[in-house]
Motif scaffolding. Structure first.
Motif, PDB file in Angstrom:
ATOM      1  N   LEU A   1       0.803  -1.210   0.000  1.00 46.41           N
ATOM      2  CA  LEU A   1       0.000   0.000   0.000  1.00 46.41           C
ATOM      3  C   LEU A   1       0.839   1.265   0.000  1.00 46.41           C
ATOM      4  O   LEU A   1       0.372   2.313  -0.448  1.00 46.41           O
ATOM      5  CB  LEU A   1      -0.935  -0.009   1.219  1.00 46.41           C
ATOM      6  CG  LEU A   1      -1.965  -1.143   1.267  1.00 46.41           C
ATOM      7  CD1 LEU A   1      -2.745  -1.091   2.560  1.00 46.41           C
ATOM      8  CD2 LEU A   1      -2.905  -1.063   0.070  1.00 46.41           C
ATOM      9  N   SER A   2       2.076   1.190   0.501  1.00 48.84           N
ATOM     10  CA  SER A   2       2.926   2.379   0.558  1.00 48.84           C
ATOM     11  C   SER A   2       3.817   2.538  -0.667  1.00 48.84           C
ATOM     12  O   SER A   2       4.544   3.531  -0.774  1.00 48.84           O
ATOM     13  CB  SER A   2       3.799   2.329   1.821  1.00 48.84           C
ATOM     14  OG  SER A   2       4.650   1.192   1.796  1.00 48.84           O
ATOM     15  N   ALA A   3       3.772   1.593  -1.596  1.00 46.86           N
ATOM     16  CA  ALA A   3       4.616   1.681  -2.785  1.00 46.86           C
ATOM     17  C   ALA A   3       4.241   2.906  -3.614  1.00 46.86           C
ATOM     18  O   ALA A   3       3.054   3.214  -3.788  1.00 46.86           O
ATOM     19  CB  ALA A   3       4.470   0.416  -3.626  1.00 46.86           C
ATOM     20  N   PRO A   4       5.233   3.641  -4.124  1.00 47.28           N
ATOM     21  CA  PRO A   4       4.925   4.845  -4.918  1.00 47.28           C
ATOM     22  C   PRO A   4       3.966   4.589  -6.076  1.00 47.28           C
ATOM     23  O   PRO A   4       3.113   5.436  -6.374  1.00 47.28           O
ATOM     24  CB  PRO A   4       6.310   5.280  -5.414  1.00 47.28           C
ATOM     25  CG  PRO A   4       7.264   4.778  -4.379  1.00 47.28           C
ATOM     26  CD  PRO A   4       6.682   3.463  -3.925  1.00 47.28           C
ATOM     27  N   ALA A   5       4.091   3.436  -6.725  1.00 46.35           N
ATOM     28  CA  ALA A   5       3.219   3.142  -7.860  1.00 46.35           C
ATOM     29  C   ALA A   5       1.751   3.091  -7.464  1.00 46.35           C
ATOM     30  O   ALA A   5       0.867   3.389  -8.276  1.00 46.35           O
ATOM     31  CB  ALA A   5       3.624   1.821  -8.508  1.00 46.35           C
TER      32      ALA A   5
ATOM     33  N   GLN B   1      -7.387  -4.367 -17.489  1.00 44.71           N
ATOM     34  CA  GLN B   1      -6.110  -5.066 -17.321  1.00 44.71           C
ATOM     35  C   GLN B   1      -5.208  -4.216 -16.426  1.00 44.71           C
ATOM     36  O   GLN B   1      -4.938  -3.054 -16.727  1.00 44.71           O
ATOM     37  CB  GLN B   1      -5.448  -5.322 -18.664  1.00 44.71           C
ATOM     38  CG  GLN B   1      -4.238  -6.229 -18.571  1.00 44.71           C
ATOM     39  CD  GLN B   1      -3.831  -6.773 -19.935  1.00 44.71           C
ATOM     40  OE1 GLN B   1      -3.102  -6.117 -20.662  1.00 44.71           O
ATOM     41  NE2 GLN B   1      -4.300  -7.973 -20.269  1.00 44.71           N
ATOM     42  N   TYR B   2      -4.739  -4.817 -15.323  1.00 43.67           N
ATOM     43  CA  TYR B   2      -4.035  -4.092 -14.268  1.00 43.67           C
ATOM     44  C   TYR B   2      -2.526  -4.329 -14.315  1.00 43.67           C
ATOM     45  O   TYR B   2      -2.049  -5.343 -14.819  1.00 43.67           O
ATOM     46  CB  TYR B   2      -4.573  -4.531 -12.900  1.00 43.67           C
ATOM     47  CG  TYR B   2      -6.032  -4.208 -12.677  1.00 43.67           C
ATOM     48  CD1 TYR B   2      -6.422  -3.039 -12.041  1.00 43.67           C
ATOM     49  CD2 TYR B   2      -7.036  -5.079 -13.108  1.00 43.67           C
ATOM     50  CE1 TYR B   2      -7.761  -2.728 -11.837  1.00 43.67           C
ATOM     51  CE2 TYR B   2      -8.378  -4.780 -12.917  1.00 43.67           C
ATOM     52  CZ  TYR B   2      -8.732  -3.609 -12.277  1.00 43.67           C
ATOM     53  OH  TYR B   2     -10.059  -3.314 -12.081  1.00 43.67           O
ATOM     54  N   THR B   3      -1.802  -3.376 -13.746  1.00 43.97           N
ATOM     55  CA  THR B   3      -0.358  -3.491 -13.573  1.00 43.97           C
ATOM     56  C   THR B   3      -0.076  -4.000 -12.165  1.00 43.97           C
ATOM     57  O   THR B   3      -0.624  -3.483 -11.191  1.00 43.97           O
ATOM     58  CB  THR B   3       0.330  -2.135 -13.780  1.00 43.97           C
ATOM     59  OG1 THR B   3       0.070  -1.683 -15.115  1.00 43.97           O
ATOM     60  CG2 THR B   3       1.832  -2.253 -13.576  1.00 43.97           C
ATOM     61  N   VAL B   4       0.786  -5.004 -12.052  1.00 39.36           N
ATOM     62  CA  VAL B   4       1.084  -5.642 -10.771  1.00 39.36           C
ATOM     63  C   VAL B   4       2.199  -4.890 -10.038  1.00 39.36           C
ATOM     64  O   VAL B   4       3.182  -4.460 -10.642  1.00 39.36           O
ATOM     65  CB  VAL B   4       1.492  -7.115 -10.995  1.00 39.36           C
ATOM     66  CG1 VAL B   4       2.059  -7.740  -9.722  1.00 39.36           C
ATOM     67  CG2 VAL B   4       0.297  -7.913 -11.505  1.00 39.36           C
ATOM     68  N   VAL B   5       2.027  -4.755  -8.722  1.00 36.67           N
ATOM     69  CA  VAL B   5       3.039  -4.165  -7.851  1.00 36.67           C
ATOM     70  C   VAL B   5       3.439  -5.235  -6.828  1.00 36.67           C
ATOM     71  O   VAL B   5       2.608  -5.660  -6.027  1.00 36.67           O
ATOM     72  CB  VAL B   5       2.507  -2.917  -7.117  1.00 36.67           C
ATOM     73  CG1 VAL B   5       3.597  -2.305  -6.228  1.00 36.67           C
ATOM     74  CG2 VAL B   5       1.989  -1.890  -8.120  1.00 36.67           C
ATOM     75  N   PRO B   6       4.686  -5.689  -6.833  1.00 35.66           N
ATOM     76  CA  PRO B   6       5.078  -6.772  -5.913  1.00 35.66           C
ATOM     77  C   PRO B   6       5.117  -6.304  -4.468  1.00 35.66           C
ATOM     78  O   PRO B   6       5.283  -5.107  -4.194  1.00 35.66           O
ATOM     79  CB  PRO B   6       6.476  -7.163  -6.400  1.00 35.66           C
ATOM     80  CG  PRO B   6       6.988  -5.947  -7.096  1.00 35.66           C
ATOM     81  CD  PRO B   6       5.793  -5.295  -7.719  1.00 35.66           C
ATOM     82  N   PRO B   7       4.961  -7.219  -3.517  1.00 33.28           N
ATOM     83  CA  PRO B   7       5.082  -6.870  -2.097  1.00 33.28           C
ATOM     84  C   PRO B   7       6.481  -6.320  -1.810  1.00 33.28           C
ATOM     85  O   PRO B   7       7.456  -6.674  -2.470  1.00 33.28           O
ATOM     86  CB  PRO B   7       4.850  -8.195  -1.372  1.00 33.28           C
ATOM     87  CG  PRO B   7       4.168  -9.069  -2.355  1.00 33.28           C
ATOM     88  CD  PRO B   7       4.659  -8.650  -3.704  1.00 33.28           C
TER      89      PRO B   7
END
Length: 309
Positions: A52-56, A115-121
């Protein structure tokens, strides 16, 4: 977009079991990366590592943000002439966003899906898979790791093209590049099938694959609910899904033995390399949890408040 959605909106929002799913985390984690305190509770159980805190996730261009966690409890790989069963859960967990470019996929029936872009943990692996044992044909396995081979599935690149609304459609839920790390006393530390440059590119679907003959998955049972504490988040669950793929190719072994001296022996034993259509993967008994929101601050608050109730 308002929540809870109308029936047409649900068609755009509800996910396919992913992972695999694309895995995934069945239990509550002891601490939450999302809140820094207690782990999220129902209906967001297992999402404590969502980035949740990732800039993306905070880009003002995002129209939707979300988290996914999934577990696959059974299934198997067929790689050339070798069958590798899954005897322990495989987990997937990640965040995702849909930005103002609004990428969509059109299906043969005329419907479309985001279609979504994935953000890894940021504090946990995106993919967690158990090490499995492969018996060597014609050899009695009395010394595991010597008279057998252990295999570990590892990521070989980013997960892409996450399309959770591909439920039951002949379209992949995501693309998952992997490599298979092989362990044996004689193989050395860098023995692989596949690599970052030449991965096994899995495209699992709950519908029909494009290979001949096709494999067909199962979207399982879908349920959804608005946030229990009045936030705008929509929580979705999918149980008992099956994701399949038989469209990928498997390269030969690399880095096995001194200067690759055992590569050809492994290839002969496993029937590698194997062209697309001769390999398959089946992720069975997949249970996924998914949350979607239009605002990252509201999504963060929803997960935080769920931990307090």
């Amino acid at each position: 977009m308002r929540f809870p959605p109308t029936a047409p909106q649900r068609r755009r929002l509800l996910p396919a079991a992913a992972l695999a799913s694309a895995a995934l985390l069945a239990g509550v984690t002891p601490a939450s990366a999302a809140t820094g305190t207690a782990a999220p509770g129902a209906p967001y159980t297992g999402m404590g590592n969502c980035p949740l805190s990732a800039p993306a996730m905070h880009d003002p261009a995002n129209l939707q943000v979300g988290c996914l966690v999934s577990v696959t409890n059974a299934g198997k790989f067929t790689l050339g002439s070798t069958v590798v069963p899954f005897n322990s859960p495989i987990t997937l967990q990640f965040g995702f966003y849909w930005d103002k470019s609004a990428p969509e996929v059109a299906f043969p029936d005329g419907s479309t899906a985001n279609q979504y872009t994935v953000v890894p943990p940021t504090s946990a692996p995106l993919l967690s898979a158990p090490m499995v044992q492969i018996n060597i044909p014609g050899i009695q396995n009395f010394l595991p790791g010597i008279t057998s081979v252990f295999a570990q599935v590892e990521l070989a690149g980013p997960v892409t093209k996450f399309t959770p609304l591909a439920t039951g459609e002949p379209y992949p839920v995501f693309q998952l590049p992997i490599k298979l790390h092989l362990y044996n006393a004689l193989f050395g530390a860098h023995c692989y099938v596949g690599s970052d440059a030449a991965p096994l590119l899995l495209k699992p679907t709950t519908g029909a694959t494009g290979a001949t003959p096709p494999m067909t998955g199962d979207p399982g049972t879908l349920d959804y609910a608005p946030d229990p504490n009045g936030h705008g988040a929509l929580a979705i669950s999918e149980t008992g899904a099956s994701l399949v793929d038989n469209t990928f190719a498997v390269p030969g072994a690399n880095g096995c033995g001194l200067l690759g001296s055992l590569n050809q022996i492994i290839n002969w034993t496993m029937g590698l390399p194997a062209a697309a259509g001769k390999d398959s993967v089946s992720f069975q008994q997949t249970n996924a949890s998914f949350v979607l929101d239009t605002d990252i601050a509201d999504l963060t608050a929803a997960l935080s408040d769920s931990a307090a109730h």
